[in-house]
Motif scaffolding. Structure first.
Motif, PDB file in Angstrom:
ATOM      1  N   VAL A  80       0.831  -1.207   0.000  1.00  0.00           N
ATOM      2  CA  VAL A  80       0.000   0.000   0.000  1.00  0.00           C
ATOM      3  C   VAL A  80       0.866   1.257   0.000  1.00  0.00           C
ATOM      4  O   VAL A  80       0.629   2.207  -0.762  1.00  0.00           O
ATOM      5  CB  VAL A  80      -0.951  -0.011   1.212  1.00  0.00           C
ATOM      6  CG1 VAL A  80      -1.652   1.344   1.367  1.00  0.00           C
ATOM      7  CG2 VAL A  80      -1.982  -1.119   1.075  1.00  0.00           C
ATOM      8  N   ALA A 302      -6.778  -2.002  -4.208  1.00  0.00           N
ATOM      9  CA  ALA A 302      -6.036  -1.301  -3.153  1.00  0.00           C
ATOM     10  C   ALA A 302      -4.942  -0.416  -3.745  1.00  0.00           C
ATOM     11  O   ALA A 302      -4.721   0.710  -3.283  1.00  0.00           O
ATOM     12  CB  ALA A 302      -5.425  -2.309  -2.173  1.00  0.00           C
ATOM     13  N   ASN A 382      -9.591  -4.986   1.272  1.00  0.00           N
ATOM     14  CA  ASN A 382      -8.417  -4.402   0.615  1.00  0.00           C
ATOM     15  C   ASN A 382      -8.694  -2.980   0.132  1.00  0.00           C
ATOM     16  O   ASN A 382      -7.807  -2.125   0.164  1.00  0.00           O
ATOM     17  CB  ASN A 382      -7.979  -5.282  -0.557  1.00  0.00           C
ATOM     18  CG  ASN A 382      -7.125  -6.459  -0.124  1.00  0.00           C
ATOM     19  OD1 ASN A 382      -6.921  -6.679   1.058  1.00  0.00           O
ATOM     20  ND2 ASN A 382      -6.638  -7.213  -1.069  1.00  0.00           N
ATOM     21  N   ARG A 385      -8.176  -0.865   2.987  1.00  0.00           N
ATOM     22  CA  ARG A 385      -6.740  -0.678   3.250  1.00  0.00           C
ATOM     23  C   ARG A 385      -6.183   0.424   2.352  1.00  0.00           C
ATOM     24  O   ARG A 385      -5.354   1.222   2.774  1.00  0.00           O
ATOM     25  CB  ARG A 385      -5.976  -1.974   2.999  1.00  0.00           C
ATOM     26  CG  ARG A 385      -6.378  -3.158   3.844  1.00  0.00           C
ATOM     27  CD  ARG A 385      -6.180  -2.926   5.301  1.00  0.00           C
ATOM     28  NE  ARG A 385      -6.506  -4.137   6.061  1.00  0.00           N
ATOM     29  CZ  ARG A 385      -6.903  -4.151   7.312  1.00  0.00           C
ATOM     30  NH1 ARG A 385      -7.016  -3.018   7.978  1.00  0.00           N
ATOM     31  NH2 ARG A 385      -7.180  -5.287   7.925  1.00  0.00           N
ATOM     32  N   GLY A 386      -6.635   0.439   1.098  1.00  0.00           N
ATOM     33  CA  GLY A 386      -6.193   1.495   0.195  1.00  0.00           C
ATOM     34  C   GLY A 386      -6.569   2.876   0.700  1.00  0.00           C
ATOM     35  O   GLY A 386      -5.838   3.852   0.494  1.00  0.00           O
TER      36      GLY A 386
END
Length: 460
Positions: A80, A302, A382, A385-386
């Motif tokens: 990331v 992500a 995900n 998370r991005g």
């Protein structure tokens, strides 16, 4: 009015974004399937060696796969942050994050090796039969040595995928899978006839070659290798990796919770006998392979969301996330219908045992739909998370896969005697719960009129 228009444009599907995301996701999906394919081939060849050997190999992988999944999550922060740095055009920072991730991967992997060597005692303590605990523990200890190179490879493809070299990992994995197949044919039921132990040894050798080849490409062949900067001890300063680790802690715990909960279900299956354990292994092995598109599409989403975050483009983040989820749903619905059509042929790849096929075929017929709902929660996690979200996906997984799935699996599979079918039904129910919780949070973030650098609990 303009703010409302931005929000709507951020949430709508974007054909151009779908094309960009699909081009990024395809090599990531291929790479993740390649990772899983090693274990799929191992299980297929060991399954034809014998049902008892397959049960031993399956249990032996439980501990190792759980640790590998935790390691993948711990390294997620590196991918990331590399994506965000690449979005800012800072290749030197990409290099620093990658080198930090390499050391991190090696340390985590060696710690997991130590744990893997305790596997016989762990399986015995968890109530497995003494003979099964000993044979499965030996498999865990052997294949555990493949975790350091496996995690080093993951750290390296995180750099390659985020900076425009996704197919390098695919080529490396293709070569490693060919090597693994050849070694399996020789070591499992060929000249060496080592059974499950031969499959573990084949995977270890293939993963060592895989890690060495991928790191070698970055160091000696990657065009931008000079832009990545020179190694320095300052790359590994504790403060420099704070945000990277924070994302990784949350994702590692999230994936560890999910994988550990699935391991509990394998232990339940082990208490039901070799046939039910083998049937559950076939089903979950297929689901594991079908889960890789979720990891790939989710990883691509992500990357796109994090790149938009690096540009401070709030609507672009929402658009990338929405498009990623739509691409995954369309792909997996197609796959689910294919598995519904040919379950007997798929099951035959794993076993010629009629007793095992009777139990496994009905589950295999529906496994594609399980992969659709199970994978959807990973894609949304995900995406979050991005955005920089840390602990909400972890909390969602804790509730869904520990508080919901494990008790439901025991009730359906063990208490009501539904066996492997009950375990699969519990997974499906928990995945629906997890996906609903994560989608609610994503809708909140996508509705924001402007970009926020930090996502906090206070905003929830």
């Amino acid at each position: 009015m303009s703010g409302g228009g931005d929000r709507a444009s951020g949430r709508r599907l974007d054909g151009r974004e779908a094309g960009v995301l699909a081009r990024l996701a395809l090599p990531i999906v291929m790479a993740r399937i390649g990772l899983t394919l090693m274990l799929v081939v191992d299980n297929m060849i060991v399954g034809h060696f014998g049902t008892a050997a397959l049960a031993s190999f399956a249990l032996g992988l439980v501990l190792v796969q759980t640790m590998q999944t935790v390691g993948l999550g711990l390294l997620m922060g590196g991918m990331v942050e590399i994506s965000a740095a690449f979005g800012r055009g800072d290749m030197a920072e990409c290099g620093r994050i990658w080198r930090r991730s390499l050391l991190y991967a090696a340390v985590i992997g060696l710690a997991f090796v130590v744990v893997a060597h305790q596997a016989p005692a762990i399986f015995a303590a968890l109530g497995q039969a003494p003979e099964l605990a000993a044979s499965a523990g030996h498999i865990s200890a052997l294949i555990g040595w493949s975790l350091p190179p496996m995690l080093i490879y993951i750290a390296s493809i995180g750099l390659l995928e985020a900076t425009g070299y996704p197919y390098v990992g695919v080529v490396m994995l293709a070569l490693a899978n060919v090597l693994n197949l050849v070694l399996n044919l020789v070591l499992v039921d060929g000249a060496a006839a080592m059974g499950a132990e031969g499959a573990a040894l084949a995977t270890l050798i293939a993963r060592l070659v895989l890690a060495a080849g991928t790191v070698g490409y970055i160091v000696f062949l990657m065009r931008e290798r000079a832009s990545l900067g020179r190694p320095s001890w300052r790359d590994h300063a504790w403060s420099a990796g704070r945000h990277q680790r924070r994302i990784g802690y949350a994702e590692g715990m999230s994936m560890g919770i999910e994988s550990g909960s699935f391991s509990a279900l394998t232990l339940f299956a082990g208490q039901m006998g070799a046939v039910e354990l083998a049937a559950y292994t076939v089903a979950i092995n297929i689901n594991m392979m079908l889960f890789m598109p979720a990891v790939g599409v989710g990883g691509a989403a992500a990357v796109r969301v994090a790149q938009a975050r690096g540009r401070h483009d709030g609507p672009g983040m929402a658009r990338s996330g929405t498009t990623g989820l739509a691409v995954f749903a369309a792909l997996m619905l197609t796959v689910a219908l294919l598995f519904l059509a040919v379950p007997e042929a798929v099951t035959a790849l794993y076993t010629a045992d009629p007793a095992l096929a009777v139990v496994a075929v009905p589950i295999v017929a529906l496994i594609g739909f399980l992969a659709l709902i199970d994978g959807a929660q990973r894609v949304v996690a995900n995406i979050l998370r991005g955005y920089g979200e840390t602990w909400l996906p972890t909390t969602s997984h804790l509730f869904s896969y520990v508080a919901v799935m494990v008790p439901a699996a025991w009730m359906l599979g063990v208490h009501f005697g539904l066996g492997a079918r009950g375990l699969i039904a519990a997974i499906a129910f928990a995945s629906v719960v997890a996906t609903a919780l994560l989608l609610f949070r994503f809708r909140q973030l996508a509705a924001r009129p402007q970009f926020n650098e930090e996502v906090t609990w206070a905003s929830f």
